[in-house]
Motif scaffolding. Sequence first.
Motif, PDB file in Angstrom:
ATOM      1  N   ARG A   5     -11.879 -26.342   2.367  1.00 40.39           N
ATOM      2  CA  ARG A   5     -13.045 -26.312   1.091  1.00 40.39           C
ATOM      3  C   ARG A   5     -13.425 -28.021   1.168  1.00 40.39           C
ATOM      4  O   ARG A   5     -14.782 -27.648   0.760  1.00 40.39           O
ATOM      5  N   ASP A   6     -12.819 -28.627   1.204  1.00 38.94           N
ATOM      6  CA  ASP A   6     -13.403 -29.668   1.076  1.00 38.94           C
ATOM      7  C   ASP A   6     -14.019 -30.179   2.209  1.00 38.94           C
ATOM      8  O   ASP A   6     -14.962 -30.976   2.252  1.00 38.94           O
ATOM      9  N   SER A   7     -14.247 -29.435   3.714  1.00 44.09           N
ATOM     10  CA  SER A   7     -14.758 -29.439   4.939  1.00 44.09           C
ATOM     11  C   SER A   7     -16.149 -29.955   4.026  1.00 44.09           C
ATOM     12  O   SER A   7     -17.249 -29.553   4.566  1.00 44.09           O
ATOM     13  N   PHE A   8     -16.180 -28.416   2.798  1.00 46.81           N
ATOM     14  CA  PHE A   8     -17.683 -28.374   2.800  1.00 46.81           C
ATOM     15  C   PHE A   8     -18.219 -28.517   1.904  1.00 46.81           C
ATOM     16  O   PHE A   8     -19.560 -28.763   1.348  1.00 46.81           O
ATOM     17  N   VAL A   9     -18.113 -30.165   1.501  1.00 45.55           N
ATOM     18  CA  VAL A   9     -18.101 -30.579  -0.320  1.00 45.55           C
ATOM     19  C   VAL A   9     -19.008 -31.496   0.875  1.00 45.55           C
ATOM     20  O   VAL A   9     -18.232 -32.832   1.224  1.00 45.55           O
ATOM     21  N   HIS A  14     -18.929 -39.444   5.320  1.00 44.04           N
ATOM     22  CA  HIS A  14     -19.174 -39.566   6.519  1.00 44.04           C
ATOM     23  C   HIS A  14     -19.088 -41.099   7.656  1.00 44.04           C
ATOM     24  O   HIS A  14     -20.092 -42.115   7.284  1.00 44.04           O
TER      25      HIS A  14
END
Length: 76
Positions: A5-9, A14
């Motif tokens: 779920r960290d990928s969506f925060v 980046h």
Amino acid sequence: QICIRDSFVADKRHLHHRLLNAGLSHRFTVLFIYALTLWVGSLALAFSGMPSGIVYALGSTALLSYTSWRAKRHAR
């Protein structure tokens, strides 16, 4: 530990944010990422055996080298 779920925060780790924090303009940051994407795509064409893929890879390598040089020159 990495959680899926960290990928969506949203965060500031980046590539886009790192280049902006280095002092590059928004426009140049986007152009650099486009050059990087073009380079990876042309390498895929070259490795897949496309006859003109090597020419694309060489041209995009030159473009990425130039934009990397400019980015390094303009970074803080």
